[in-house]
Motif scaffolding. Structure first.
Motif, short mmCIF file in Angstrom:
data_model
loop_
_atom_site.label_atom_id
_atom_site.label_comp_id
_atom_site.label_asym_id
_atom_site.label_seq_id
_atom_site.Cartn_x
_atom_site.Cartn_y
_atom_site.Cartn_z
N PRO A 22 0.80 -1.23 0.00
CA PRO A 22 0.00 0.00 0.00
C PRO A 22 0.83 1.28 0.00
N VAL A 23 2.15 1.17 0.21
CA VAL A 23 3.00 2.36 0.25
C VAL A 23 3.51 2.70 -1.16
N TYR A 24 4.28 1.80 -1.74
CA TYR A 24 4.88 2.07 -3.05
C TYR A 24 4.08 1.46 -4.20
N MET A 25 3.00 0.73 -3.88
CA MET A 25 2.15 0.10 -4.88
C MET A 25 2.94 -0.81 -5.81
N GLY A 26 4.03 -1.36 -5.29
CA GLY A 26 4.81 -2.34 -6.04
C GLY A 26 5.93 -1.78 -6.89
N TRP A 27 6.10 -0.48 -6.93
CA TRP A 27 7.02 0.16 -7.88
C TRP A 27 8.48 0.18 -7.41
N LYS A 28 8.72 0.14 -6.13
CA LYS A 28 10.05 0.44 -5.60
C LYS A 28 11.17 -0.41 -6.21
N PRO A 29 11.02 -1.74 -6.41
CA PRO A 29 12.14 -2.52 -6.94
C PRO A 29 12.53 -2.16 -8.38
N PHE A 30 11.65 -1.45 -9.10
CA PHE A 30 11.88 -1.22 -10.53
C PHE A 30 12.44 0.17 -10.83
N LEU A 31 12.67 1.00 -9.80
CA LEU A 31 13.20 2.35 -10.01
C LEU A 31 14.48 2.49 -9.20
N LYS A 32 15.62 2.47 -9.89
CA LYS A 32 16.89 2.54 -9.18
C LYS A 32 17.05 3.87 -8.46
N LYS A 33 16.54 4.96 -9.07
CA LYS A 33 16.66 6.28 -8.46
C LYS A 33 15.52 6.60 -7.49
N GLY A 34 14.58 5.68 -7.37
CA GLY A 34 13.57 5.83 -6.33
C GLY A 34 12.18 6.21 -6.82
N VAL A 35 11.25 6.15 -5.88
CA VAL A 35 9.85 6.50 -6.12
C VAL A 35 9.49 7.64 -5.18
N ARG A 36 8.97 8.71 -5.73
CA ARG A 36 8.54 9.86 -4.91
C ARG A 36 7.01 9.83 -4.84
#
Length: 851
Positions: free
Chosen positions: A799-813
């Motif tokens: 519920p925090v990153y909605m699954g995106w975090k592992p796929f963005l090396k520079k991060g999720v804002r």
């Protein structure tokens, strides 16, 4: 008034009674009470109340008709050290019960005529039962910080909210009014206001404080302009306060001669026309302003003939007024901001509303140790240093994607030829389709459509087209609430059929008539101008979907919904249907094509079309171009791609044709987030510059490397608790959500095409297939801007990153936005989303002009 700051109001009233004991203080229906009689009778009642157990700090409800007994009761409650809750016996009983319970009242003081009628949740005491009691003063151990009354005002939650006013607040107000507008011992005040409206405390106790006489009007007289005028003429009234609506009622009742009276206008903005009428008929006219939360009045000034603009004047005694921007910073003269009131009149706060109190009552940074109140009113400093009132901030309404101040429209309407009174409200006869309706009292018995057209042409010179009301309802007089203000709820009960519409250019060709009939059906408008804009009439994505389907079924001709961006009027759409030249079925749709900033490209979700981005585009910076990307194959002539790579490539091809050099700003809604993620990868591979990669509530948790079958099994208890909690919190919403998610695409298909299963259904199936087969690769270059909806109806594993975090090396804002997955881009949520999105666009360097 330094010598009075340490005294409660009832002590000051007793001191005045000592100075002029035999002078008449109050008159009601021929009966009078002297200052001594008021003091002694209020003492007797206070002693009885104390014997009934009333103690300092208690709250006592007072529900009595307008009478001399009412004045005695109010003073008596104060003498016990308690505070009173003013109640109108004519109020709905449910409302009275709520106020008594919310205030923790220990007693209801009323009359035997209301015995049991009010269904009080607390014990009742009847004035008729008052036994013989001492007339000596009752000494209570309370000081100026003690609560004087709790006055209930309308609350945004639908329940009244109680404003807690202390004795020193009220004392400060009354002594301030002795300065402006001033009052002398020889004055006679006409009291017409219900005690549930705070200006009544001025009518009853300001004259008492100075030794003047108050004439109390009956409830019936206070509602009759002719009866009030008769009292003014025959009883020597020299001072009276009322709302503009009350003064209009008296003027219209035949007040033509000059009377020796000073007029106080309050509660609402006064028009130039009414002010001039009152100046011709009275000695002096004053305009006073103030919310209940700052104890009746905060500012005021005298109005003079020929005054260019009518303002609300300057702060009253021991009052500070600031006009601040959204960051609570002072603004310059001529700029608009919120009126903030500080000083001795600021009330204690809202009873039992700690959160609301904290929002509206703030520490005064300009006067440390004191408090200030956010009024929610808009104003600006004039060049002369007084304050121009510009209406309520919460009178802002959302119409056709724009926030509108009703007060601004009303001010322009009052300046029109023949208009005496004007009130604008929003009507929502069809859910989700608010429209502006103007209610007018005019100089003429009948109102013609030609006159309405002339007015609209005049209004369009000073107002944007979306602020010009499409409907006008002529009425004989404005309905008034018990407090003398215009009753807007009563106006809403006026049948819409009484409205005179704004259409003056009827359909000419057969095709225009066909289109007009469909628009009249879906927009629920009887007459529509062939040049009216679909969006200005309240059209939005769902209505557009139904409208295009009806046209297709009726005419056998098909247009993409996005055609409305190119042809938003009946005339333009009819010509497009007739020629079919330039009908565009590609993916790139210009929603707002002009502007100097790098364009924003927003990709569709499973809804396939881009009409849902229209409101968001309107709310963005005027210099921000916006293009939507709709699904390919909506006309059934192009087979949809079945892989995410192919879909992204086709969209990039159209974008590069439109904008070969970049830079590029990409956003995707729902499943469109996956598409823009792949588009970003391909654009980077082509060596293109990307300024923004954003997704609106796109969930990819199922693609997370750690989310396998065993993980999902392990998460079932958490999933169960989530849905159980959602159901317990709001069963109806939970059931509706699951019902919609199961039937949503079927319904969407039925309204989206003549053959949805063959066209829309095929595209949706292809998108789902592309989603299932797509494997996200790690993005090494970009930060992902995740706009996450605050409300979550469906369980997700992350519920925090909605699954995106592992796929963005520079991060999720993460940027949290109002609404849920389905309405975050709809009104009114689109305003906040647009603000946050534009800020990120500009921060990312997308604000540079294109050359």
């Amino acid at each position: 008034m330094a010598q009075h700051r340490d005294k409660t109001l009832h002590v000051l009233l007793d001191q005045q009674a000592e100075r002029c004991p035999d002078k008449v203080a109050f008159t009601f229906e021929g009966n009078t009470l002297t200052f001594r009689e008021i003091r002694e009778q209020s003492n007797q009642l206070a002693h009885w109340l104390k014997s009934l157990g009333i103690q300092p700090g208690d709250r006592v409800g007072v529900a009595l008709d307008r009478s001399l007994d009412l004045v005695i009761a109010l003073i008596a409650v104060w003498k016990t050290g308690a505070a009173h809750i003013p109640l109108d016996p004519e109020f709905p009983r449910e409302r009275i019960r709520f106020m008594l319970e919310d205030s923790s009242a220990v007693l209801l003081l009323t009359s035997r005529r209301y015995a049991g009628y009010l269904e009080s949740p607390v014990p009742e005491a009847f004035l008729e039962d008052l036994p013989v009691q001492p007339t000596a003063d009752l000494v209570s151990d309370v000081g100026p910080d003690a609560l004087a009354y709790i006055l209930y005002t309308s609350g945004s939650t639908g329940k009244p909210k109680g404003v807690m006013v202390e004795h020193h607040n009220l004392v400060n107000l009354l002594y301030g009014m002795l300065v402006l507008p001033g009052l002398s011992v020889s004055d006679k005040v006409l009291a017409i206001t219900s005690v549930t409206f705070d200006i009544a405390f001025v009518e009853l106790f300001l004259p008492f404080l100075i030794g003047a006489e108050t004439l109390i009007a009956t409830r019936e007289v206070a509602r009759d302009g002719r009866a009030m005028l008769e009292l003014m003429r025959t009883k020597g009234v020299t001072f009276m306060q009322g709302t503009p609506a009350t003064w209009k009622m008296i003027v219209n009742a035949g007040w033509n001669e000059r009377l020796p009276i000073r007029v106080i206008s309050t509660g609402e903005a006064i028009s130039r026309q009414l002010a001039d009428q009152l100046l011709e008929r009275s000695l002096e006219v004053y305009n006073l302003y103030g919310p209940t939360e700052t104890t009746v009045y905060a500012t005021g000034r005298r109005i003079f003939p020929g005054q260019e603009r009518i303002t609300i004047g300057w702060p009253l005694l021991n009052t500070s007024v600031y006009i601040l921007d959204a960051a609570q910073n002072p603004i310059q003269a001529g700029e608009t901001g919120e009126i903030i009131v500080g000083g001795k009149g600021v009330a204690r706060g809202y009873l039992n509303r700690d959160v609301l109190t904290a929002e509206r009552f703030l520490p005064d940074p300009f006067s440390p140790g004191n408090w200030m109140y956010r009024t929610g009113d808009l104003g600006q400093w004039s060049q002369q240093g007084d304050i121009e009132y510009l209406g309520r901030a919460d009178q802002q309404v959302k119409i056709r994607g724009y926030r509108i101040e009703l007060g601004e429209i009303e001010d322009q309407l009052r300046q029109l030829e023949g208009v005496k009174e004007a009130v604008v409200v929003t009507r929502e006869d069809q859910p989700g389709e608010p429209q502006l309706v103007a209610y007018l009292v005019t100089e003429w018995e009948a109102l013609s459509k030609g006159q309405v057209i002339a007015w609209q042409q005049t209004l369009k010179k000073s107002l944007p087209s979306y602020m010009v009301p499409p409907f006008y309802v002529p009425i004989k007089e404005m309905p008034l609430s018990p407090s003398g203000k215009v009753d807007r709820n009563a106006l809403l009960k006026t049948p819409k059929g009484n409205a005179i519409g704004h259409s003056h250019k009827p359909p000419r060709t057969r095709l225009e008539k066909e289109v007009a009939e469909v628009w009249q059906t879906v927009l629920d408008i009887e007459e529509i101008d062939v040049d009216d804009d679909f969006f200005d009439l309240g059209g939005h994505s769902l209505i557009a979907l139904v409208m295009m389907t009806m046209l297709e079924e009726r005419l056998g001709k098909k247009l993409p919904i996005a055609s409305l961006f190119k042809a938003p009027t009946i005339g333009q759409l009819a010509r497009l249907l007739e020629s079919e030249e330039g009908v565009y079925w590609g993916s790139l749709v210009p929603i707002k094509p002009t502007g100097t900033k790098p364009p924003l490209y927003i990709v569709h979700g499973l809804g396939l079309e881009v009409m849902i981005f229209h409101g968001l585009a309107r709310q963005l910076d005027p210099e921000q171009p916006v293009f939507g990307i709709q699904a390919r194959g909506l006309n059934g002539e192009v087979k949809p791609q079945r892989t995410m790579e192919e879909i992204a490539a086709s969209y990039i091809e159209e974008i590069l044709t439109h904008n070969a050099t970049g830079p590029y700003c990409l956003a995707g809604y729902s499943m469109g987030g996956l598409i823009v993620f792949e588009m970003a990868r391909q654009l980077r591979a082509l060596g293109r510059e990307l300024k923004l990669l954003a997704v609106f509530d796109t969930y990819v948790g199922d693609k997370h490397p750690d989310v396998g079958l065993m993980y999902k099994i392990m998460q079932q208890p958490r999933k169960f608790l989530f849905y159980l909690g959602a159901f317990l919190k709001d069963p109806r919403s939970a059931v509706q959500f699951h019902w919609k998610t199961k039937l949503g695409f079927a319904r969407r298909g039925k309204t989206g095409s003549k053959n949805p299963e063959g066209v829309v259904g095929e595209i949706v199936a292809a998108l789902k297939e592309a989603n299932i087969n797509y494997r996200l690769q790690v993005n090494e270059t970009d930060v992902l801007e995740l706009f996450r909806a605050k409300k979550r109806d469906e369980f997700i594993y992350d519920p925090v990153y909605m699954g995106w975090k592992p796929f963005l090396k520079k991060g999720v804002r993460i940027t949290e936005v109002p609404g849920d997955h389905h309405n975050l881009l709809q009104s009114p949520n689109d305003v906040e989303v647009a603000r946050l999105l534009q800020r990120i666009l500009d921060q990312n360097g997308a604000s540079n002009s294109r050359h």
